[in-house]
Each structure stands twice: as C-alpha cells, then as structure tokens.
Design a protein around this motif. Structure first.
Motif, PDB file in Angstrom:
ATOM      1  N   THR A 176       6.784  -4.226   2.602  1.00  0.00           N
ATOM      2  CA  THR A 176       5.384  -4.060   3.011  1.00  0.00           C
ATOM      3  C   THR A 176       4.679  -3.060   2.095  1.00  0.00           C
ATOM      4  OG1 THR A 176       5.890  -4.531   5.332  1.00  0.00           O
ATOM      5  CG2 THR A 176       3.852  -3.337   4.876  1.00  0.00           C
ATOM      6  N   LYS A 177       3.521  -3.457   1.558  1.00  0.00           N
ATOM      7  CA  LYS A 177       2.732  -2.610   0.664  1.00  0.00           C
ATOM      8  C   LYS A 177       1.409  -2.172   1.293  1.00  0.00           C
ATOM      9  CE  LYS A 177       5.675  -2.868  -2.710  1.00  0.00           C
ATOM     10  NZ  LYS A 177       6.490  -1.681  -3.083  1.00  0.00           N
ATOM     11  N   SER A 178       0.985  -2.848   2.333  1.00  0.00           N
ATOM     12  CA  SER A 178      -0.250  -2.469   3.026  1.00  0.00           C
ATOM     13  C   SER A 178      -0.305  -3.178   4.365  1.00  0.00           C
ATOM     14  CB  SER A 178      -1.493  -2.818   2.195  1.00  0.00           C
ATOM     15  OG  SER A 178      -1.671  -4.218   2.108  1.00  0.00           O
ATOM     16  N   PHE A 179      -1.282  -2.774   5.189  1.00  0.00           N
ATOM     17  CA  PHE A 179      -1.480  -3.385   6.501  1.00  0.00           C
ATOM     18  C   PHE A 179      -2.937  -3.804   6.654  1.00  0.00           C
ATOM     19  CE2 PHE A 179       1.960  -0.309   6.996  1.00  0.00           C
ATOM     20  CZ  PHE A 179       2.952  -1.085   7.591  1.00  0.00           C
ATOM     21  N   ILE A 201      -4.869  -1.003   4.519  1.00  0.00           N
ATOM     22  CA  ILE A 201      -4.345   0.251   5.061  1.00  0.00           C
ATOM     23  C   ILE A 201      -3.054   0.605   4.306  1.00  0.00           C
ATOM     24  CG2 ILE A 201      -3.450   1.376   7.135  1.00  0.00           C
ATOM     25  CD1 ILE A 201      -5.122  -0.687   8.752  1.00  0.00           C
ATOM     26  N   PRO A 202      -2.911   1.822   3.810  1.00  0.00           N
ATOM     27  CA  PRO A 202      -1.735   2.184   3.008  1.00  0.00           C
ATOM     28  C   PRO A 202      -0.412   1.967   3.739  1.00  0.00           C
ATOM     29  CG  PRO A 202      -3.448   3.836   2.770  1.00  0.00           C
ATOM     30  CD  PRO A 202      -3.897   2.919   3.872  1.00  0.00           C
ATOM     31  N   GLU A 203       0.627   1.704   2.960  1.00  0.00           N
ATOM     32  CA  GLU A 203       1.923   1.334   3.523  1.00  0.00           C
ATOM     33  C   GLU A 203       2.585   2.446   4.322  1.00  0.00           C
ATOM     34  OE1 GLU A 203       5.313   1.258   0.641  1.00  0.00           O
ATOM     35  OE2 GLU A 203       3.702   1.371  -0.830  1.00  0.00           O
ATOM     36  N   ASP A 204       2.206   3.726   4.070  1.00  0.00           N
ATOM     37  CA  ASP A 204       2.844   4.824   4.791  1.00  0.00           C
ATOM     38  C   ASP A 204       2.152   5.139   6.112  1.00  0.00           C
ATOM     39  OD1 ASP A 204       0.573   5.783   3.549  1.00  0.00           O
ATOM     40  OD2 ASP A 204       1.471   7.693   2.951  1.00  0.00           O
ATOM     41  N   TRP A 205       1.069   4.402   6.443  1.00  0.00           N
ATOM     42  CA  TRP A 205       0.412   4.585   7.733  1.00  0.00           C
ATOM     43  C   TRP A 205       1.202   3.843   8.814  1.00  0.00           C
ATOM     44  CZ3 TRP A 205      -5.572   4.916   8.178  1.00  0.00           C
ATOM     45  CH2 TRP A 205      -6.082   5.776   7.199  1.00  0.00           C
ATOM     46  N   ALA A 242       1.394  -7.234   8.194  1.00  0.00           N
ATOM     47  CA  ALA A 242       2.159  -6.523   7.183  1.00  0.00           C
ATOM     48  C   ALA A 242       2.113  -7.354   5.904  1.00  0.00           C
ATOM     49  CB  ALA A 242       3.602  -6.324   7.636  1.00  0.00           C
ATOM     50  N   LEU A 243       1.590  -6.763   4.817  1.00  0.00           N
ATOM     51  CA  LEU A 243       1.310  -7.515   3.595  1.00  0.00           C
ATOM     52  C   LEU A 243       2.165  -7.007   2.438  1.00  0.00           C
ATOM     53  CD1 LEU A 243      -2.580  -7.400   3.968  1.00  0.00           C
ATOM     54  CD2 LEU A 243      -1.064  -9.292   4.614  1.00  0.00           C
ATOM     55  N   ASP A 244       2.469  -7.907   1.498  1.00  0.00           N
ATOM     56  CA  ASP A 244       3.320  -7.555   0.360  1.00  0.00           C
ATOM     57  C   ASP A 244       2.526  -7.090  -0.855  1.00  0.00           C
ATOM     58  OD1 ASP A 244       2.210  -9.849  -0.707  1.00  0.00           O
ATOM     59  OD2 ASP A 244       4.089 -10.952  -0.876  1.00  0.00           O
ATOM     60  N   ALA A 245       1.244  -6.793  -0.686  1.00  0.00           N
ATOM     61  CA  ALA A 245       0.391  -6.327  -1.779  1.00  0.00           C
ATOM     62  C   ALA A 245      -0.508  -5.201  -1.280  1.00  0.00           C
ATOM     63  CB  ALA A 245      -0.461  -7.478  -2.318  1.00  0.00           C
ATOM     64  N   GLU A 246      -0.823  -4.248  -2.172  1.00  0.00           N
ATOM     65  CA  GLU A 246      -1.721  -3.160  -1.795  1.00  0.00           C
ATOM     66  C   GLU A 246      -3.132  -3.670  -1.540  1.00  0.00           C
ATOM     67  OE1 GLU A 246      -1.644   0.042  -4.546  1.00  0.00           O
ATOM     68  OE2 GLU A 246       0.537   0.286  -4.464  1.00  0.00           O
ATOM     69  N   THR A 268       1.387 -12.450   3.609  1.00  0.00           N
ATOM     70  CA  THR A 268       1.767 -11.964   4.937  1.00  0.00           C
ATOM     71  C   THR A 268       3.273 -12.021   5.126  1.00  0.00           C
ATOM     72  OG1 THR A 268      -0.351 -12.690   5.886  1.00  0.00           O
ATOM     73  CG2 THR A 268       1.479 -12.301   7.409  1.00  0.00           C
ATOM     74  N   LEU A 269       3.876 -10.870   5.395  1.00  0.00           N
ATOM     75  CA  LEU A 269       5.312 -10.794   5.675  1.00  0.00           C
ATOM     76  C   LEU A 269       5.597 -10.951   7.162  1.00  0.00           C
ATOM     77  CD1 LEU A 269       6.203  -7.763   3.363  1.00  0.00           C
ATOM     78  CD2 LEU A 269       6.557 -10.204   2.892  1.00  0.00           C
ATOM     79  N   ASP A 270       4.730 -10.410   7.987  1.00  0.00           N
ATOM     80  CA  ASP A 270       4.895 -10.512   9.446  1.00  0.00           C
ATOM     81  C   ASP A 270       3.572 -10.140  10.103  1.00  0.00           C
ATOM     82  OD1 ASP A 270       6.022 -10.954  11.894  1.00  0.00           O
ATOM     83  OD2 ASP A 270       7.632  -9.466  11.675  1.00  0.00           O
ATOM     84  N   ILE A 271       3.427 -10.546  11.364  1.00  0.00           N
ATOM     85  CA  ILE A 271       2.231 -10.221  12.142  1.00  0.00           C
ATOM     86  C   ILE A 271       2.667  -9.666  13.487  1.00  0.00           C
ATOM     87  CG2 ILE A 271       0.108 -11.074  13.195  1.00  0.00           C
ATOM     88  CD1 ILE A 271       0.081 -13.330  11.152  1.00  0.00           C
ATOM     89  N   GLY A 272       2.199  -8.478  13.829  1.00  0.00           N
ATOM     90  CA  GLY A 272       2.439  -7.910  15.139  1.00  0.00           C
ATOM     91  C   GLY A 272       1.243  -8.172  16.045  1.00  0.00           C
ATOM     92  N   LEU A 273       1.498  -8.428  17.337  1.00  0.00           N
ATOM     93  CA  LEU A 273       0.441  -8.781  18.282  1.00  0.00           C
ATOM     94  C   LEU A 273       0.462  -7.852  19.489  1.00  0.00           C
ATOM     95  CD1 LEU A 273       0.903 -12.676  18.393  1.00  0.00           C
ATOM     96  CD2 LEU A 273      -0.802 -11.405  17.102  1.00  0.00           C
TER      97      LEU A 273
END
Length: 280
Positions: A176-179, A201-205, A242-246, A268-273
């Motif tokens: 994951t690189k961004s949200f 949104i940055p990956e460390d958030w 959860a995205l694989d690019a900034e 998109t790597l995954d989606i939380g709901l």
C-alpha cells in the motif's frame, strides 16, 4: 439527457419495478423470489432467506426469534425494533406477515447478518456482502457499524452539524502506497452518490479525523449526508481504498462509488467498508 442522468434513471426504474422476480445473493447462495416495494424500500421474504442459508427461524404469532451465526435475535411483527443479543436496533420499516411469510427490508437483513448490500439493476439481484471476512479493518469512534447515524453527522441543511467522524483503519495490504476515503449512499434513489472524496492520503496514516488538515487530499469536502425525505432508511458505506500508488491519475470529478472504483480500480489492493444508516 447526459449519459450519467440516463444511467441514474434506468437504475431507479429497475429498482421501482417490483412484484417481479428478484434474486437474493448471500454467502454463496442465490434465492429467486418475488420482491416487494413498500415506501421506497426493498422487502424480501425472511423465511425463504433462512431456508436458503439452512438457518432456523421461530415464528409464534407476532413474535419471531432465532439464531444467526451464534447471535440470538428477536423482533415483533409490526414494530420497528430488532434485538440482537439483547441490544436494540431501530428498523427502517416494520417487518410484516403475509401468506405465511415474513417480509423484512434489505436493511433489516444487513443489520441481522452483518452484511452490506448492493442493488444490481441489470440482473435484478440484491447482493449481500459479508464484513466478517475482511482483513483490512475499518472502524469509526463515534458510532458502531449498522447503527443509525447521529444527527450531528447529517448535513446542516437538514438540521445536522456536518461533522467529520473519526475514521480508523488497520491491517492494510502489503504494498500500500496511499489511501482514499469515500462515503457512498447505497440507496438506489441516490445511485451511489459519494458525499466525501479524500484521495492520496499518505501510506503511514491510519486515520482521518476532524482535527486533520485534509485540504491537500480532499476532492469533495464532507458536509454531512442528506437522505431524501420520505425514502426510508438509506445505507451509507464508508469506503477506504488501499492503493498501490502514491498518486492515481484520473480525469473528471468522482461523483459516485462506481466512478471511484473505475478511476482507482487498477491500483486498488483492497477496500475496507463500514456501514451505517440514516433517514429523515
């Protein structure tokens, strides 16, 4: 008429064509039955639903009870409270009985079985999607999933405060690189409209709250949800992508959740709901 308007009108028209066969898809089972429309809400037969899932349902007079995945539930026909393990949940519309069948809304089934739901207009399918299998977890501090949205999170035009809830996530997939965060209205009348778009949104958030400066990431500012008058409860889903690019390049505005999935799909790597309900 624009293509977007045409799509919305066709979706609503399909949704309103009831007393016709409809398929309920849940946990790998597909149940074909006759759907009912009452007060802009989808009603489905609960007994048939439970038979398809091989779950027991006890109905004695107006009182109905049973067990679903270890949870004890009970409700009374004609009343708007569902009790699960002793906790009360307000219902959008009261369950009713007709011809030895018990009819409940799609929102009722979502709360009872801890599923979200989507209306697939082209196939006339109500798809119930489980949350329990999700590894990418989303939570909100101010209200529990499947609860009724507190008024302060509604639009100020409707007497709310338009407050931003405190949204948290955990167990993001590797790479994951961004949200991105969206809030979609799943009621077909609003055709998946997104009330909140926050992208990059940055990956460390691991959260977004009212105290965060989201200016650099916000495409559509959260101003509170606005369910349509006299259309019953709307199911709202908070989406965390959860995205694989900034940065994910896309053109045009993202107006709906379908737009978001199209724009971000390849990254998109995954989606939380996280589901919640609201009505006027």
């Amino acid at each position: 008429m624009t293509n977007e308007q045409d799509t919305i009108e066709r979706r609503i028209a399909s949704y309103l064509q009831w007393n016709l066969p409809v398929t309920v898809a849940v946990d790998g089972q597909r149940l074909t039955t006759d759907g009912l429309m009452v007060n802009a809400q989808i009603y489905i037969p609960l007994k048939a639903y439970f038979r398809a899932l091989d779950q027991k349902l006890n109905a004695g007079g107006f009182n109905v009870s049973g067990t679903y995945l270890g949870d004890q539930f009970e409700f009374t026909l004609g009343t708007k409270t569902l009790r699960i393990n002793g906790q009360g949940f307000p219902l959008d519309q009261a369950p009713f009985g007709s011809n030895q069948e018990i009819y409940v809304t799609a929102a009722f089934v979502a709360v009872l079985t801890r599923h979200t739901y989507e209306w697939a207009a082209s196939e006339r399918v109500i798809m119930f999607l489980p949350l329990d299998d999700a590894e990418f977890e989303v939570s909100i501090a101010e209200f529990s999933p499947f609860s009724v949205l507190p008024r302060k999170f509604l639009s100020q035009d409707l007497g709310g405060d338009g407050e931003i809830p405190s949204l948290f996530w955990a167990n993001a997939p590797e790479g994951t690189k961004s949200f991105a965060v969206f809030l979609g209205d799943e009621h077909p009348i609003n055709a998946g409209y997104s009330y909140w778009n926050v992208i990059g949104i940055p990956e460390d958030w691991t959260s977004v709250t009212a105290q965060d400066d989201l200016t650099a990431y916000t495409q559509r500012k959260y101003r509170g949800v606005a369910p349509m008058q006299s259309s019953g409860y709307h199911e709202y889903l908070f989406y965390v992508f959860a995205l694989d690019a900034e940065k994910v390049p896309f053109t045009g505005a993202i107006n709906s959740i379908d737009d978001a999935k199209t724009a971000l799909g390849q990254h998109t790597l995954d989606i939380g709901l996280y589901p919640v309900f609201a009505q006027l």
